[in-house]
Design a protein around this motif. Sequence first.
Motif, PDB file in Angstrom:
ATOM      1  N   THR A 294     -17.850  46.080  42.465  1.00  0.00           N
ATOM      2  CA  THR A 294     -17.982  45.338  43.712  1.00  0.00           C
ATOM      3  C   THR A 294     -17.065  45.956  44.755  1.00  0.00           C
ATOM      4  O   THR A 294     -16.354  46.921  44.477  1.00  0.00           O
ATOM      5  N   GLN A 295     -17.087  45.400  45.974  1.00  0.00           N
ATOM      6  CA  GLN A 295     -16.187  45.821  47.048  1.00  0.00           C
ATOM      7  C   GLN A 295     -15.550  44.595  47.672  1.00  0.00           C
ATOM      8  O   GLN A 295     -16.111  43.505  47.636  1.00  0.00           O
ATOM      9  N   THR A 296     -14.377  44.813  48.275  1.00  0.00           N
ATOM     10  CA  THR A 296     -13.723  43.704  48.965  1.00  0.00           C
ATOM     11  C   THR A 296     -14.420  43.438  50.290  1.00  0.00           C
ATOM     12  O   THR A 296     -14.986  44.337  50.904  1.00  0.00           O
ATOM     13  N   ASP A 297     -14.362  42.184  50.728  1.00  0.00           N
ATOM     14  CA  ASP A 297     -14.956  41.819  52.012  1.00  0.00           C
ATOM     15  C   ASP A 297     -13.970  42.124  53.141  1.00  0.00           C
ATOM     16  O   ASP A 297     -12.946  42.767  52.942  1.00  0.00           O
ATOM     17  N   PHE A 298     -14.285  41.658  54.348  1.00  0.00           N
ATOM     18  CA  PHE A 298     -13.467  41.944  55.525  1.00  0.00           C
ATOM     19  C   PHE A 298     -12.036  41.441  55.381  1.00  0.00           C
ATOM     20  O   PHE A 298     -11.103  42.029  55.922  1.00  0.00           O
ATOM     21  N   ASP A 299     -11.845  40.355  54.627  1.00  0.00           N
ATOM     22  CA  ASP A 299     -10.512  39.768  54.444  1.00  0.00           C
ATOM     23  C   ASP A 299      -9.817  40.276  53.185  1.00  0.00           C
ATOM     24  O   ASP A 299      -8.780  39.740  52.793  1.00  0.00           O
ATOM     25  N   GLY A 300     -10.383  41.289  52.506  1.00  0.00           N
ATOM     26  CA  GLY A 300      -9.771  41.852  51.315  1.00  0.00           C
ATOM     27  C   GLY A 300     -10.030  41.063  50.043  1.00  0.00           C
ATOM     28  O   GLY A 300      -9.435  41.338  49.011  1.00  0.00           O
ATOM     29  N   ASN A 301     -10.933  40.077  50.084  1.00  0.00           N
ATOM     30  CA  ASN A 301     -11.233  39.247  48.913  1.00  0.00           C
ATOM     31  C   ASN A 301     -12.340  39.875  48.076  1.00  0.00           C
ATOM     32  O   ASN A 301     -13.223  40.544  48.611  1.00  0.00           O
ATOM     33  N   TYR A 302     -12.304  39.636  46.771  1.00  0.00           N
ATOM     34  CA  TYR A 302     -13.339  40.143  45.871  1.00  0.00           C
ATOM     35  C   TYR A 302     -13.566  39.152  44.744  1.00  0.00           C
ATOM     36  O   TYR A 302     -12.756  38.260  44.493  1.00  0.00           O
ATOM     37  N   ALA A 303     -14.701  39.312  44.053  1.00  0.00           N
ATOM     38  CA  ALA A 303     -15.014  38.537  42.849  1.00  0.00           C
ATOM     39  C   ALA A 303     -15.835  39.436  41.942  1.00  0.00           C
ATOM     40  O   ALA A 303     -16.744  40.128  42.394  1.00  0.00           O
ATOM     41  N   ILE A 304     -15.492  39.447  40.645  1.00  0.00           N
ATOM     42  CA  ILE A 304     -16.172  40.300  39.671  1.00  0.00           C
ATOM     43  C   ILE A 304     -16.096  39.621  38.319  1.00  0.00           C
ATOM     44  O   ILE A 304     -15.218  38.792  38.078  1.00  0.00           O
ATOM     45  N   ARG A 305     -17.019  39.971  37.416  1.00  0.00           N
ATOM     46  CA  ARG A 305     -17.013  39.416  36.068  1.00  0.00           C
ATOM     47  C   ARG A 305     -16.547  40.488  35.089  1.00  0.00           C
ATOM     48  O   ARG A 305     -17.027  41.616  35.133  1.00  0.00           O
ATOM     49  N   ALA A 306     -15.608  40.117  34.212  1.00  0.00           N
ATOM     50  CA  ALA A 306     -15.088  41.040  33.197  1.00  0.00           C
ATOM     51  C   ALA A 306     -14.533  40.228  32.033  1.00  0.00           C
ATOM     52  O   ALA A 306     -14.296  39.027  32.153  1.00  0.00           O
ATOM     53  N   SER A 307     -14.329  40.900  30.927  1.00  0.00           N
ATOM     54  CA  SER A 307     -13.769  40.261  29.734  1.00  0.00           C
ATOM     55  C   SER A 307     -12.282  40.565  29.637  1.00  0.00           C
ATOM     56  O   SER A 307     -11.799  41.547  30.201  1.00  0.00           O
TER      57      SER A 307
ATOM     58  N   GLY B 132      -6.231  39.954  31.874  1.00  0.00           N
ATOM     59  CA  GLY B 132      -5.546  39.083  30.921  1.00  0.00           C
ATOM     60  C   GLY B 132      -6.137  37.684  30.949  1.00  0.00           C
ATOM     61  O   GLY B 132      -7.327  37.501  31.207  1.00  0.00           O
ATOM     62  N   ALA B 133      -5.306  36.700  30.735  1.00  0.00           N
ATOM     63  CA  ALA B 133      -5.760  35.317  30.680  1.00  0.00           C
ATOM     64  C   ALA B 133      -6.027  34.742  32.067  1.00  0.00           C
ATOM     65  O   ALA B 133      -6.814  33.811  32.222  1.00  0.00           O
ATOM     66  N   SER B 134      -5.401  35.300  33.097  1.00  0.00           N
ATOM     67  CA  SER B 134      -5.536  34.760  34.446  1.00  0.00           C
ATOM     68  C   SER B 134      -6.889  35.113  35.062  1.00  0.00           C
ATOM     69  O   SER B 134      -7.424  36.195  34.833  1.00  0.00           O
ATOM     70  N   ASN B 135      -7.419  34.205  35.857  1.00  0.00           N
ATOM     71  CA  ASN B 135      -8.679  34.441  36.570  1.00  0.00           C
ATOM     72  C   ASN B 135      -8.439  34.989  37.970  1.00  0.00           C
ATOM     73  O   ASN B 135      -9.386  35.294  38.678  1.00  0.00           O
ATOM     74  N   THR B 136      -7.183  35.076  38.410  1.00  0.00           N
ATOM     75  CA  THR B 136      -6.856  35.586  39.740  1.00  0.00           C
ATOM     76  C   THR B 136      -5.973  36.825  39.586  1.00  0.00           C
ATOM     77  O   THR B 136      -4.934  36.775  38.935  1.00  0.00           O
ATOM     78  N   ILE B 137      -6.414  37.921  40.198  1.00  0.00           N
ATOM     79  CA  ILE B 137      -5.639  39.166  40.195  1.00  0.00           C
ATOM     80  C   ILE B 137      -5.538  39.656  41.630  1.00  0.00           C
ATOM     81  O   ILE B 137      -6.529  40.074  42.225  1.00  0.00           O
ATOM     82  N   ASP B 138      -4.340  39.556  42.201  1.00  0.00           N
ATOM     83  CA  ASP B 138      -4.068  40.081  43.539  1.00  0.00           C
ATOM     84  C   ASP B 138      -3.434  41.463  43.387  1.00  0.00           C
ATOM     85  O   ASP B 138      -2.571  41.662  42.540  1.00  0.00           O
TER      86      ASP B 138
ATOM     87  N   PHE C 146       0.312  48.253  51.539  1.00  0.00           N
ATOM     88  CA  PHE C 146       1.751  48.121  51.270  1.00  0.00           C
ATOM     89  C   PHE C 146       2.447  47.213  52.278  1.00  0.00           C
ATOM     90  O   PHE C 146       3.540  46.730  52.015  1.00  0.00           O
ATOM     91  N   GLU C 147       1.827  46.943  53.440  1.00  0.00           N
ATOM     92  CA  GLU C 147       2.408  46.029  54.428  1.00  0.00           C
ATOM     93  C   GLU C 147       1.911  44.597  54.259  1.00  0.00           C
ATOM     94  O   GLU C 147       2.306  43.719  55.004  1.00  0.00           O
ATOM     95  N   GLY C 148       1.008  44.368  53.317  1.00  0.00           N
ATOM     96  CA  GLY C 148       0.479  43.029  53.085  1.00  0.00           C
ATOM     97  C   GLY C 148      -0.770  42.713  53.877  1.00  0.00           C
ATOM     98  O   GLY C 148      -1.251  41.584  53.858  1.00  0.00           O
ATOM     99  N   LEU C 149      -1.341  43.700  54.580  1.00  0.00           N
ATOM    100  CA  LEU C 149      -2.572  43.487  55.349  1.00  0.00           C
ATOM    101  C   LEU C 149      -3.783  43.646  54.433  1.00  0.00           C
ATOM    102  O   LEU C 149      -3.801  44.525  53.567  1.00  0.00           O
ATOM    103  N   PRO C 150      -4.824  42.808  54.599  1.00  0.00           N
ATOM    104  CA  PRO C 150      -5.995  42.905  53.718  1.00  0.00           C
ATOM    105  C   PRO C 150      -6.731  44.226  53.918  1.00  0.00           C
ATOM    106  O   PRO C 150      -6.806  44.751  55.026  1.00  0.00           O
ATOM    107  N   LEU C 151      -7.270  44.772  52.833  1.00  0.00           N
ATOM    108  CA  LEU C 151      -8.023  46.026  52.876  1.00  0.00           C
ATOM    109  C   LEU C 151      -9.510  45.744  52.644  1.00  0.00           C
ATOM    110  O   LEU C 151      -9.905  45.381  51.538  1.00  0.00           O
ATOM    111  N   PRO C 152     -10.353  45.886  53.649  1.00  0.00           N
ATOM    112  CA  PRO C 152     -11.794  45.722  53.441  1.00  0.00           C
ATOM    113  C   PRO C 152     -12.401  46.994  52.873  1.00  0.00           C
ATOM    114  O   PRO C 152     -11.960  48.098  53.195  1.00  0.00           O
TER     115      PRO C 152
END
Length: 151
Positions: A53-66, A86-92, A34-40
């Motif tokens: 999958t799981q997020t890395d140290f910087d809170g980033n992730y990648a997964i395949r879905a329809s 949805g149509a977007s490939n990026t979900i924050d 909620f403060e904007g800090l990445p969650l590993p």
Amino acid sequence: MRTNLNGILTLLLAFVVHLSFAQDKAISGTVTDFEGLPLPGVNIVVEGTTNGTQTDFDGNYAIRASEGQALLFSYIGQRDVRIVVGASNTIDVQMEEDAQALEEVVVTAQGIEREERSLGYAVSTVDEGAIESRPEADIGRVLQGKVAGVN
């Protein structure tokens, strides 16, 4: 004429098969608190599958879905978040603190204590009188012979 028709139908069939298999897409993003800090270590699962999958140290992730499938984000002390792809490939995702979940588990230095008050380690008690009666400067020597495992 017949061979041309067969060729066109074969190409059309291959195109339809290709489209049906190409529905999965790569989705990536960042998970923050909620403060904007990445969650590993946030768990991300495509709902209804074993794909996760799981997020890395910087809170980033990648997964395949329809499109239309739901992603479920879960982390200790945070509310679960469900987002439909949805149509977007990026979900924050920004997760919210769940105060109720934080009250249920208390983590200590040597073990975990739950609401039932069961301990994950041994505890010994020494009366105040036993300590006062021994004039020692070292607490280890005072406890020696009174508590198991103290040398």
